[in-house]
Design a protein around this motif. Structure first.
Motif, PDB file in Angstrom:
ATOM      1  N   LEU A 102       0.993  -1.359  -0.120  1.00  0.00           N
ATOM      2  CA  LEU A 102       0.068  -0.065   0.095  1.00  0.00           C
ATOM      3  C   LEU A 102       0.788   1.313   0.162  1.00  0.00           C
ATOM      4  CD1 LEU A 102      -2.681  -0.883   2.574  1.00  0.00           C
ATOM      5  CD2 LEU A 102      -3.236   0.156   0.372  1.00  0.00           C
ATOM      6  N   HIS A 103       0.644   2.115  -0.922  1.00  0.00           N
ATOM      7  CA  HIS A 103       1.264   3.556  -1.078  1.00  0.00           C
ATOM      8  C   HIS A 103       0.368   4.285  -0.064  1.00  0.00           C
ATOM      9  CE1 HIS A 103       4.086   6.312  -1.948  1.00  0.00           C
ATOM     10  NE2 HIS A 103       3.430   6.886  -2.982  1.00  0.00           N
ATOM     11  N   THR A 104       0.529   4.210   1.414  1.00  0.00           N
ATOM     12  CA  THR A 104      -0.630   4.854   2.218  1.00  0.00           C
ATOM     13  C   THR A 104      -0.582   6.475   2.019  1.00  0.00           C
ATOM     14  OG1 THR A 104       1.164   4.463   3.841  1.00  0.00           O
ATOM     15  CG2 THR A 104      -0.519   2.950   3.642  1.00  0.00           C
ATOM     16  N   GLU A 105      -1.885   6.835   2.493  1.00  0.00           N
ATOM     17  CA  GLU A 105      -2.016   8.293   2.756  1.00  0.00           C
ATOM     18  C   GLU A 105      -2.893   8.538   3.819  1.00  0.00           C
ATOM     19  OE1 GLU A 105      -3.338   9.980  -1.586  1.00  0.00           O
ATOM     20  OE2 GLU A 105      -3.177   7.825  -1.507  1.00  0.00           O
ATOM     21  N   LEU A 106      -2.305   7.743   5.041  1.00  0.00           N
ATOM     22  CA  LEU A 106      -3.134   7.753   6.209  1.00  0.00           C
ATOM     23  C   LEU A 106      -3.479   9.127   6.932  1.00  0.00           C
ATOM     24  CD1 LEU A 106      -1.669   4.500   7.503  1.00  0.00           C
ATOM     25  CD2 LEU A 106      -3.892   4.927   6.693  1.00  0.00           C
ATOM     26  N   GLU A 107      -2.315   9.821   6.971  1.00  0.00           N
ATOM     27  CA  GLU A 107      -2.542  11.233   7.582  1.00  0.00           C
ATOM     28  C   GLU A 107      -3.315  12.136   6.660  1.00  0.00           C
ATOM     29  OE1 GLU A 107      -1.553  12.168  10.834  1.00  0.00           O
ATOM     30  OE2 GLU A 107      -0.676  10.156  10.848  1.00  0.00           O
ATOM     31  N   ASP A 108      -3.137  12.190   5.468  1.00  0.00           N
ATOM     32  CA  ASP A 108      -4.161  13.107   4.615  1.00  0.00           C
ATOM     33  C   ASP A 108      -5.692  12.604   4.447  1.00  0.00           C
ATOM     34  OD1 ASP A 108      -1.951  14.505   3.667  1.00  0.00           O
ATOM     35  OD2 ASP A 108      -1.613  13.193   1.967  1.00  0.00           O
ATOM     36  N   VAL A 109      -5.982  11.298   4.586  1.00  0.00           N
ATOM     37  CA  VAL A 109      -7.272  10.905   4.297  1.00  0.00           C
ATOM     38  C   VAL A 109      -7.759  11.122   5.739  1.00  0.00           C
ATOM     39  CG1 VAL A 109      -8.714   9.127   3.887  1.00  0.00           C
ATOM     40  CG2 VAL A 109      -6.963   8.987   2.548  1.00  0.00           C
ATOM     41  N   GLY A 110      -6.987  10.702   6.954  1.00  0.00           N
ATOM     42  CA  GLY A 110      -7.393  10.796   8.280  1.00  0.00           C
ATOM     43  C   GLY A 110      -7.719  12.365   8.595  1.00  0.00           C
ATOM     44  N   GLU A 111      -6.927  13.356   8.380  1.00  0.00           N
ATOM     45  CA  GLU A 111      -6.864  14.593   8.579  1.00  0.00           C
ATOM     46  C   GLU A 111      -8.041  15.394   7.917  1.00  0.00           C
ATOM     47  OE1 GLU A 111      -5.677  15.903  11.587  1.00  0.00           O
ATOM     48  OE2 GLU A 111      -4.908  13.975  11.905  1.00  0.00           O
ATOM     49  N   TYR A 112      -8.068  15.113   6.589  1.00  0.00           N
ATOM     50  CA  TYR A 112      -9.058  15.689   5.714  1.00  0.00           C
ATOM     51  C   TYR A 112     -10.434  15.252   5.722  1.00  0.00           C
ATOM     52  CZ  TYR A 112      -5.583  18.397   3.276  1.00  0.00           C
ATOM     53  OH  TYR A 112      -4.632  19.295   2.751  1.00  0.00           O
ATOM     54  N   CYS A 113     -10.561  13.884   6.080  1.00  0.00           N
ATOM     55  CA  CYS A 113     -11.884  13.388   5.898  1.00  0.00           C
ATOM     56  C   CYS A 113     -12.440  12.788   7.263  1.00  0.00           C
ATOM     57  CB  CYS A 113     -11.864  12.053   4.895  1.00  0.00           C
ATOM     58  SG  CYS A 113     -11.163  12.330   3.344  1.00  0.00           S
ATOM     59  N   HIS A 114     -11.697  13.061   8.427  1.00  0.00           N
ATOM     60  CA  HIS A 114     -12.023  12.677   9.817  1.00  0.00           C
ATOM     61  C   HIS A 114     -12.297  11.075   9.867  1.00  0.00           C
ATOM     62  CE1 HIS A 114     -11.664  16.697  10.435  1.00  0.00           C
ATOM     63  NE2 HIS A 114     -12.786  17.028   9.447  1.00  0.00           N
ATOM     64  N   ILE A 115     -11.365  10.307   9.463  1.00  0.00           N
ATOM     65  CA  ILE A 115     -11.647   8.972   9.255  1.00  0.00           C
ATOM     66  C   ILE A 115     -10.744   8.275  10.360  1.00  0.00           C
ATOM     67  CG2 ILE A 115     -11.397   6.868   7.806  1.00  0.00           C
ATOM     68  CD1 ILE A 115     -12.454   8.433   5.438  1.00  0.00           C
ATOM     69  N   ASP A 116     -10.971   7.343  10.994  1.00  0.00           N
ATOM     70  CA  ASP A 116     -10.219   6.667  12.079  1.00  0.00           C
ATOM     71  C   ASP A 116      -8.874   6.049  11.020  1.00  0.00           C
ATOM     72  OD1 ASP A 116      -9.855   5.322  14.900  1.00  0.00           O
ATOM     73  OD2 ASP A 116      -9.265   4.173  13.467  1.00  0.00           O
ATOM     74  N   LYS A 117      -7.833   6.535  11.240  1.00  0.00           N
ATOM     75  CA  LYS A 117      -6.556   6.015  10.290  1.00  0.00           C
ATOM     76  C   LYS A 117      -6.284   4.497  10.769  1.00  0.00           C
ATOM     77  CE  LYS A 117      -4.922  10.622  11.125  1.00  0.00           C
ATOM     78  NZ  LYS A 117      -4.175  11.389  11.937  1.00  0.00           N
ATOM     79  N   LYS A 118      -6.380   4.020  11.837  1.00  0.00           N
ATOM     80  CA  LYS A 118      -5.925   2.771  12.265  1.00  0.00           C
ATOM     81  C   LYS A 118      -7.005   1.814  11.646  1.00  0.00           C
ATOM     82  CE  LYS A 118      -4.012   3.592  16.554  1.00  0.00           C
ATOM     83  NZ  LYS A 118      -3.614   3.175  17.943  1.00  0.00           N
ATOM     84  N   ALA A 119      -8.191   2.002  11.709  1.00  0.00           N
ATOM     85  CA  ALA A 119      -9.403   1.185  11.220  1.00  0.00           C
ATOM     86  C   ALA A 119      -9.437   1.299   9.594  1.00  0.00           C
ATOM     87  CB  ALA A 119     -10.966   1.884  11.636  1.00  0.00           C
ATOM     88  N   LEU A 120      -8.912   2.343   9.373  1.00  0.00           N
ATOM     89  CA  LEU A 120      -8.829   2.496   7.744  1.00  0.00           C
ATOM     90  C   LEU A 120      -7.791   1.609   7.252  1.00  0.00           C
ATOM     91  CD1 LEU A 120      -9.649   3.961   5.134  1.00  0.00           C
ATOM     92  CD2 LEU A 120      -8.028   5.756   5.577  1.00  0.00           C
TER      93      LEU A 120
END
Ligand SMILES: [Zn+2]
Length: 231
Positions: A102-120
């Motif tokens: 995975l080429h991850t974007e966990l901070e971007d998605v988590g911060e912009y979309c308010h999605i739980d990063k670990k669950a994602l």
């Protein structure tokens, strides 16, 4: 002039073979699946955009009988990894021994979309493993022009918490290699054991003259073309 044609791309890897580098995946590096007597080339590809260009890379790797670790985005604005054509490109690469991550974007998605990063991340791993019928061993954080650094996720998380073996920037590799990247698109840059080599624009082939023991090459499909960059 720097050369970013696929002809030259092929010559990088044929030169490595000629110079007696063993070309391995990132997973093989972290599992120590290589001989300490060998010079190794850890072959990493990040697919930021232009996933279709993986077809040219597939042909080259198949012909040379080599493999790479290929990191794919799930949130790329420019491609859909779930399209049937794109799944098939990745299946072809897996069939010749490539590792998929995975080429991850966990901070971007988590911060912009308010999605739980670990669950994602857990769901993303599960999704990739379902689609590609292969175990995931690692991630590589994507860097972008957002104010967030996707690597920050790993300040408070461990790969093993997600059933993974590594994040590609882990110190075991990063602090112990000559890292050469095309991430500035039209020129090369290099790090030695984690430190930037100032103004070092040598090509991977030129780095091979140094006989470095662990050469880690990162390329991006969009930097490479047959004749013309916007073809
Ligand atoms: Zn990236």
């Amino acid at each position: 002039m720097d050369n970013f044609t696929f002809d030259y791309y092929k010559s990088i890897f044929s030169s490595a073979v000629k110079n007696e580098y063993k070309i391995i995946t990132v997973k093989e590096f972290f599992l120590d699946e290589y001989s300490r007597d060998d010079k190794i080339l850890v072959n990493r590809i990040d697919v930021d955009i232009k996933i279709d260009r993986l077809r040219s890379i597939y042909k080259i790797f198949k012909e040379l009988n080599i493999r790479a670790s290929i990191y794919i985005r799930l949130h790329a604005p420019d491609y859909n990894i779930l399209s049937i054509g794109n799944i098939k490109i990745i299946q072809d690469l897996i069939s010749i021994g490539c590792e998929i991550g995975l080429h991850t974007e966990l901070e971007d998605v988590g911060e912009y979309c308010h999605i739980d990063k670990k669950a994602l991340l857990k769901k993303e791993i599960e999704l990739f493993e379902t689609i590609f019928e292969t175990k995931l061993y690692g991630t590589a954080s994507h860097g972008d022009m957002t104010p967030y650094n996707n690597l920050d996720f790993w300040k408070s998380n461990r790969a093993s918490d997600f059933g993974l073996l590594y994040e590609a920037y882990d110190k075991k590799l990063w602090d112990n290699c000559r890292y050469v990247s095309d991430s500035e698109w039209t020129r090369w840059k290099a790090y030695e054991d984690g430190k930037l080599l100032e103004n070092d624009r040598r090509t991977p082939i030129e780095h091979m003259d140094d006989d470095c023991k662990v050469l880690h090459i990162l390329t991006h499909p969009e930097s490479w073309y047959e004749d013309y960059i916007y073809e």
